[in-house]
Design a protein around this motif. Structure first.
Motif, PDB file in Angstrom:
ATOM      1  N   GLU A  16       1.644   6.466  -7.097  1.00  0.00           N
ATOM      2  CA  GLU A  16       0.532   7.337  -7.503  1.00  0.00           C
ATOM      3  C   GLU A  16       0.886   8.811  -7.317  1.00  0.00           C
ATOM      4  OE1 GLU A  16      -3.824   8.047  -5.704  1.00  0.00           O
ATOM      5  OE2 GLU A  16      -3.454   5.983  -6.355  1.00  0.00           O
ATOM      6  N   ASP A  17       1.544   9.149  -6.218  1.00  0.00           N
ATOM      7  CA  ASP A  17       1.951  10.534  -5.967  1.00  0.00           C
ATOM      8  C   ASP A  17       2.949  11.012  -7.028  1.00  0.00           C
ATOM      9  OD1 ASP A  17       0.350  10.596  -3.730  1.00  0.00           O
ATOM     10  OD2 ASP A  17       2.004  10.308  -2.303  1.00  0.00           O
TER      11      ASP A  17
ATOM     12  N   LYS B  41       2.355   1.643  -3.546  1.00  0.00           N
ATOM     13  CA  LYS B  41       1.350   2.073  -4.516  1.00  0.00           C
ATOM     14  C   LYS B  41       1.006   3.548  -4.335  1.00  0.00           C
ATOM     15  CE  LYS B  41      -0.783  -2.380  -5.524  1.00  0.00           C
ATOM     16  NZ  LYS B  41      -1.986  -3.217  -5.394  1.00  0.00           N
ATOM     17  N   ASP B  42       0.906   3.995  -3.090  1.00  0.00           N
ATOM     18  CA  ASP B  42       0.644   5.414  -2.829  1.00  0.00           C
ATOM     19  C   ASP B  42       1.789   6.285  -3.340  1.00  0.00           C
ATOM     20  OD1 ASP B  42      -1.790   4.871  -1.661  1.00  0.00           O
ATOM     21  OD2 ASP B  42      -1.070   5.076   0.406  1.00  0.00           O
TER      22      ASP B  42
ATOM     23  N   ALA C  40       0.831  -1.209   0.000  1.00  0.00           N
ATOM     24  CA  ALA C  40       0.000   0.000   0.000  1.00  0.00           C
ATOM     25  C   ALA C  40       0.865   1.258   0.000  1.00  0.00           C
ATOM     26  CB  ALA C  40      -0.928  -0.007   1.209  1.00  0.00           C
TER      27      ALA C  40
END
Length: 139
Positions: free
Chosen positions: A74-75, A70-71, A67
């Motif tokens: 994405e950022d 993935k964050d 997680a």
């Protein structure tokens, strides 16, 4: 007085030039490549995490790390998108970078065949001709 003037000008010129964006697009390209490098690195770490489960490590640890990665990815993608929106001229640099990567993959493949003894000499880059021809058709 002369020393003070030189010192004052020396300390203020760089921030002024940067604020007025007179330094060209090299810092912009560097910033873009840093984002891309971070994104690729995090994607590789994520792939490693997904394929290398170790005995004794709690599944929750893997989910938490996944997680976080993935964050982070994405950022970074949001940062890249923002750069592309603010600087449309960055698109030609991105295209050139991709073209260079594709040519490098082709050249490395030929080198592997030569190294393995499957070819006696490296081939000329066919992809370069194809990309050049494709660009002429688009124009």
């Amino acid at each position: 007085m002369v020393l003070f003037t030189l010192l004052f000008q020396g300390l203020t010129i760089k921030p002024l030039v940067q604020k007025l964006r007179l330094t060209g697009d090299q810092p912009l390209r560097q910033q873009y490549m840093e984002f891309v490098a971070r994104q690729v690195a995090l994607e590789r770490v994520l792939q490693h995490l997904k394929t290398n489960h170790r005995p004794g490590v709690e599944p929750e640890f893997y989910r938490y790390q996944e997680a976080l990665l993935k964050d982070g990815i994405e950022d970074i993608q949001l940062e890249i998108n923002q750069l592309q929106q603010e600087y449309p001229n960055l698109q030609s640099f991105i295209t050139d970078q991709l073209r260079e990567e594709l040519l490098a993959i082709e050249a490395n493949t030929y080198a592997e065949f030569v190294k393995a003894g499957r070819l006696s000499k490296e081939l000329s880059p066919l992809l370069s001709e194809l990309l050049h021809t494709g660009n002429e058709k688009v124009s």
